[in-house]
Design an enzyme around this catalytic site. Structure first.
Site, PDB file in Angstrom:
ATOM      1  N   HIS A  83       0.936  -1.231   0.103  1.00  0.00           N
ATOM      2  CA  HIS A  83      -0.073  -0.057   0.101  1.00  0.00           C
ATOM      3  C   HIS A  83       0.852   1.198  -0.008  1.00  0.00           C
ATOM      4  CE1 HIS A  83      -2.602   2.976   2.065  1.00  0.00           C
ATOM      5  NE2 HIS A  83      -3.722   2.316   1.609  1.00  0.00           N
ATOM      6  N   ASP A 105       2.823  -4.796   7.646  1.00  0.00           N
ATOM      7  CA  ASP A 105       1.489  -3.791   7.676  1.00  0.00           C
ATOM      8  C   ASP A 105       0.339  -4.885   7.691  1.00  0.00           C
ATOM      9  OD1 ASP A 105      -0.559  -2.385   6.844  1.00  0.00           O
ATOM     10  OD2 ASP A 105       0.180  -1.694   4.864  1.00  0.00           O
ATOM     11  N   GLN A 128      -4.843  -5.053   6.889  1.00  0.00           N
ATOM     12  CA  GLN A 128      -6.086  -5.910   6.436  1.00  0.00           C
ATOM     13  C   GLN A 128      -6.161  -7.037   6.888  1.00  0.00           C
ATOM     14  OE1 GLN A 128      -8.153  -4.880   4.058  1.00  0.00           O
ATOM     15  NE2 GLN A 128      -7.541  -2.920   3.750  1.00  0.00           N
ATOM     16  N   LYS A 138     -10.607  -0.867  10.273  1.00  0.00           N
ATOM     17  CA  LYS A 138     -10.680  -1.887   9.208  1.00  0.00           C
ATOM     18  C   LYS A 138     -10.822  -3.126  10.232  1.00  0.00           C
ATOM     19  CE  LYS A 138      -7.337   0.186   6.020  1.00  0.00           C
ATOM     20  NZ  LYS A 138      -8.388   0.450   4.748  1.00  0.00           N
ATOM     21  N   CYS A 197      -4.657   2.691  -3.750  1.00  0.00           N
ATOM     22  CA  CYS A 197      -3.412   3.098  -2.946  1.00  0.00           C
ATOM     23  C   CYS A 197      -2.243   1.821  -3.390  1.00  0.00           C
ATOM     24  CB  CYS A 197      -3.467   3.213  -1.671  1.00  0.00           C
ATOM     25  SG  CYS A 197      -4.666   4.523  -1.250  1.00  0.00           S
TER      26      CYS A 197
HETATM   27  N1  PMP Z   1      -1.894  -0.864   4.565  1.00  0.00           N
HETATM   28  C1  PMP Z   1      -2.954  -1.300   4.022  1.00  0.00           C
HETATM   29  C2  PMP Z   1      -2.639  -2.613   3.234  1.00  0.00           C
HETATM   30  C3  PMP Z   1      -4.396  -0.684   3.812  1.00  0.00           C
HETATM   31  O1  PMP Z   1      -5.356  -1.388   2.998  1.00  0.00           O
HETATM   32  C4  PMP Z   1      -4.508   0.647   4.285  1.00  0.00           C
HETATM   33  C5  PMP Z   1      -5.752   1.160   4.225  1.00  0.00           C
HETATM   34  N2  PMP Z   1      -6.194   1.359   2.814  1.00  0.00           N
HETATM   35  C6  PMP Z   1      -3.480   1.264   5.075  1.00  0.00           C
HETATM   36  C7  PMP Z   1      -2.445   0.421   5.060  1.00  0.00           C
HETATM   37  C8  PMP Z   1      -3.634   2.513   5.673  1.00  0.00           C
HETATM   38  O2  PMP Z   1      -4.576   2.570   6.718  1.00  0.00           O
HETATM   39  P1  PMP Z   1      -5.036   3.851   7.293  1.00  0.00           P
HETATM   40  O3  PMP Z   1      -5.695   4.611   6.069  1.00  0.00           O
HETATM   41  O4  PMP Z   1      -6.146   3.517   8.119  1.00  0.00           O
HETATM   42  O5  PMP Z   1      -3.914   4.472   7.820  1.00  0.00           O
END
Ligand code: PMP
Length: 407
Positions: free
Chosen positions: A124, A201, A204, A227, A365
């Site tokens: 991401h 990370d 998910q 999430k 993203c």
């Molecule tokens: N890593 C992953 C794999 C994500 O899916 C997301 C959220 N789309 C994030 C990081 C970032 O999370 P946040 O926007 O809650 O900071």
């Protein structure tokens, strides 16, 4: 109060019974944000209506209650991911903020000219951009582990890419775009074998599977409240105590100090040295309660149900002519990215919305991953434990409408 089970959990989520454009809502955008059960909303409301006060500083009862509730939330999250000590749990504003903390504190201390940071093609942006910023600043380089067309990480390449200049491995646990579940335990073992720390990370992962940071063995684990059935604006960074203790604070202010004079500042102990300023108290309480909610249902039941939904959706969607599923890693999580003929995902998303179906469209993203797969965008349906086969049927029917319009 009736005990929630996987069979009746849907009743805990008031939003799921609303209508959208006159149609029943089919909420299939859980990888962006999952919905909040009333138990989490109650905890949130209870804080605001009974003991809203600033933490840590007050001797009065409300402040003590707020402090206790926030520390209980930290403990709930510690036990949720099986960290050894609650001081290894740092509250952040989300997974993005957690990874930026590692970059700003650990990264600025440890990354110099010629060093290498190893991440994967399926990261991401929040696990790419901070490292790109740091590498540009330090004349260090970002190395990228390749993935296959099916969205599987190339572990042999990974191993061969670790050099004596590699300082950190940053890897996504579950891909938000493909659903791929990466073997983070194995990756950590390989990296540690060469003396390289690992940041996972987990944005998910935590809503779908039991995460055990000690078993994974990683040095850092980042995740977000919104999430995992909790609020937005809150997340955690787990850091191994030995790592966190060596790291300097990167934001200064109240709460993160022991004493301040114009000549000298003494920093507070873990976890507070990384929590400058008034924290997101209600968010922390909500996230802690969300973890409890997940535990009360149990990961075995959640996993089984989500895999049933994934299997059903995969088979129903595959039957649509011209539909191509992107990401076919075995054992993947309940996320389906797809492209449909030459219809632009944005048009698909707009038509689905009119049919009450909430999905996400775009690059999610993960632009470098899209580029690797030769795509600009996909449509993504992501399922949570409360989704139903009927909602997947609603998605499929709406996709047939899309095809009627565009063919
Ligand atoms: N890593 C992953 C794999 C994500 O899916 C997301 C959220 N789309 C994030 C990081 C970032 O999370 P946040 O926007 O809650 O900071």
């Amino acid at each position: 109060d009736q005990h929630t089970t996987i069979q009746n959990c849907r009743e805990d989520f008031p939003v799921l019974s609303r209508k959208v454009h006159g149609k029943p809502l089919a909420y299939l955008d859980n990888a962006a944000s999952s919905q909040m059960p009333r138990q989490v909303q109650d905890a949130y409301r209870d804080y605001h209506s009974r003991y809203h006060a600033n933490v840590h500083r007050g001797v009065h009862l409300l402040s003590q209650e707020a402090t206790d509730a926030m520390e209980q939330a930290r403990e709930s999250l510690r036990s949720h991911i099986n960290a050894r000590e609650s001081k290894e749990i740092i509250f952040t504003s989300g997974a993005t903020d957690a990874m930026n903390l590692v970059m700003q504190s650990w990264g600025r201390k440890n990354i110099g000219e010629g060093d290498e940071i190893l991440i994967s093609t399926m990261e991401h942006h929040s696990n790419i951009v901070p490292w790109k910023m740091l590498c540009d600043d330090r004349n260090a380089s970002l190395k990228v582990i390749p993935v296959s067309d099916d969205g599987i990480l190339d572990l042999d390449a990974f191993e061969s890419m670790i050099s004596d200049r590699t300082r950190l491995v940053g890897i996504v646990h579950v891909s938000n775009t493909l659903g791929t579940v990466n073997p983070v335990e194995k990756i950590t073992k390989i990296a540690h074998g060469k003396g390289v720390p690992v940041l996972v990370d987990g944005a998910q992962a935590v809503s779908h599977m039991q995460v055990d940071v000690q078993k994974i063995g990683c040095d850092f684990y980042a995740t977000s409240g919104h999430k995992m059935y909790g609020p937005t604006g809150i997340g955690i960074l787990y850091g191994r105590k030995e790592m966190l203790e060596e790291m300097p604070p990167y934001r200064g202010g109240g709460d993160m100090i022991l004493s301040v004079s114009f000549d000298e500042v003494l920093f507070n102990d873990l976890p507070y040295k990384f929590e400058a300023g008034t924290p997101n108290i209600s968010g922390a309480i909500g996230m802690g309660r969300a973890a409890e909610y997940i535990r009360s249902i149990g990961y075995d039941a959640i996993y089984q149900r989500e895999q049933e939904l994934l299997a059903y959706a995969t088979s129903e969607l595959s039957a649509i002519e011209g539909l191509n599923i992107i990401g076919k890693a075995p054992g993947k999580s309940s996320v389906i990215s797809f492209v449909l003929d030459s219809v632009h995902p944005h048009d698909i998303g707009t038509i689905l919305d009119l049919e009450g179906v909430a999905v996400r469209t775009g690059h999610h993203c993960t632009q470098p991953l899209m580029e690797r797969l030769g795509l600009v965008a996909t449509t993504r349906a992501s399922m949570a434990m409360y989704n139903t086969e009927e909602e997947i049927d609603q998605l499929v029917a709406a996709l047939h409408k899309v095809l009627e319009i565009f063919r």
